[in-house]
Design a protein around this motif. Structure first.
Motif, mmCIF file in Angstrom:
data_model
loop_
_atom_site.group_PDB
_atom_site.id
_atom_site.type_symbol
_atom_site.label_atom_id
_atom_site.label_comp_id
_atom_site.label_asym_id
_atom_site.label_seq_id
_atom_site.Cartn_x
_atom_site.Cartn_y
_atom_site.Cartn_z
ATOM 1 N N ALA A 172 -3.074 90.947 -15.547
ATOM 2 C CA ALA A 172 -2.996 92.062 -16.350
ATOM 3 C C ALA A 172 -2.560 93.380 -15.627
ATOM 4 C CB ALA A 172 -4.273 92.435 -17.359
ATOM 5 N N ALA A 173 -3.136 93.617 -14.582
ATOM 6 C CA ALA A 173 -2.668 94.910 -13.908
ATOM 7 C C ALA A 173 -1.307 94.807 -13.243
ATOM 8 C CB ALA A 173 -3.637 94.850 -12.678
ATOM 9 N N LEU A 174 -0.657 93.652 -12.861
ATOM 10 C CA LEU A 174 0.417 93.675 -12.555
ATOM 11 C C LEU A 174 1.536 93.459 -13.896
ATOM 12 C CD1 LEU A 174 2.712 92.570 -10.321
ATOM 13 C CD2 LEU A 174 2.255 90.208 -10.630
ATOM 14 N N VAL A 175 1.357 92.753 -14.613
ATOM 15 C CA VAL A 175 2.042 92.912 -15.966
ATOM 16 C C VAL A 175 1.981 94.546 -16.187
ATOM 17 C CG1 VAL A 175 2.252 92.335 -18.308
ATOM 18 C CG2 VAL A 175 1.642 90.615 -16.911
ATOM 19 N N ASP A 176 1.239 95.357 -16.197
ATOM 20 C CA ASP A 176 1.357 96.715 -16.851
ATOM 21 C C ASP A 176 2.022 97.513 -15.625
ATOM 22 O OD1 ASP A 176 0.161 98.825 -18.592
ATOM 23 O OD2 ASP A 176 -0.671 99.664 -16.881
ATOM 24 N N ALA A 177 1.772 97.037 -14.355
ATOM 25 C CA ALA A 177 2.810 97.794 -13.268
ATOM 26 C C ALA A 177 4.160 97.506 -13.722
ATOM 27 C CB ALA A 177 2.426 97.378 -12.003
ATOM 28 N N LEU A 178 4.499 96.223 -13.811
ATOM 29 C CA LEU A 178 6.057 95.684 -13.910
ATOM 30 C C LEU A 178 6.461 96.206 -15.320
ATOM 31 C CD1 LEU A 178 5.810 92.085 -12.825
ATOM 32 C CD2 LEU A 178 6.844 93.924 -11.709
ATOM 33 N N ARG A 179 5.391 96.455 -16.459
ATOM 34 C CA ARG A 179 6.107 97.244 -17.769
ATOM 35 C C ARG A 179 6.463 98.662 -17.384
ATOM 36 N NH1 ARG A 179 4.262 100.676 -20.011
ATOM 37 N NH2 ARG A 179 2.289 100.644 -18.974
#
Length: 202
Positions: A64-71
């Motif tokens: 979830a943290a990586l997805v949010d950073a990539l977003r």
């Protein structure tokens, strides 16, 4: 008299709680890829049980943290002008997204430990496609070299960014200087050499 349902309020509270947890996970994992669930819960100001109520495992939280950073990175990248000369466009792309790229590199380190390799590649597919399309355009225009596989050139860019992120985290390179170094190094590797550059010296 019927009472008003607390459903929407509870959902809003849950969304705010999730947002705090994900934000804390991004911050903690960016500085320490091995940060524990307890570390992240403390940084988010929530209890361990609250965190596990939203994320069943540490791997789910890391993703979830990586997805949010990539977003966030995708939002920054989508606003960069990639028209015109591909060399200049690449410089703008790297300059505008450096800080987010550096953060996602650290998070990727945590993700590579917590998630299957295929999932990490899948999450990075969109940013990789943007860079690949830009390099291909530069090759078609004669701006970027064509004597090396494009997959290798993309990997080299990844290595440059990762190396600069590690230097920055270790305090051996100022954050503001990192973008200039990344751009100069990438251009030195990608830019096509003049036709007679490999001629034998007289």
């Amino acid at each position: 008299m019927p009472t008003v349902s607390a459903g929407p309020r509870r959902r809003a509270d849950a969304e705010r709680s999730i947002a705090r947890i994900v934000s804390a996970a991004r911050e903690r994992l960016s500085s320490d890829p091995d940060a524990s669930v307890d570390d992240i819960a403390k940084a988010a100001g929530v209890g361990r049980m609250t965190l596990y109520g939203h994320f069943r495992t540490r791997a789910e939280l890391v993703e979830a943290a990586l997805v949010d950073a990539l977003r966030a990175g995708e939002e920054a990248l989508s606003s960069v002008d990639l028209t015109g000369n591909a060399r200049d466009a690449l410089a703008r792309l790297l300059d505008s997204s450096w800080s987010l790229v550096a953060e996602s590199m650290a998070l990727s380190g945590a993700a590579q430990k917590a998630l299957p390799a295929g999932r990490v590649r899948e999450l990075h597919a969109a940013p990789a496609r943007r860079v690949e399309e830009l390099i291909r355009r530069g090759q078609d225009d004669g701006v970027f070299r064509t004597d090396l596989p494009i997959s290798w050139l993309i990997n080299v860019l990844h290595y440059i960014l990762k190396g600069a992120a590690e230097e920055s985290r270790a305090g051996r390179m100022e954050t503001g200087e990192a973008a200039r170094v990344v751009i100069a190094t990438a251009q030195a590797i990608l830019v096509a050499a003049p036709p007679d550059s490999h001629a034998s010296p007289r």
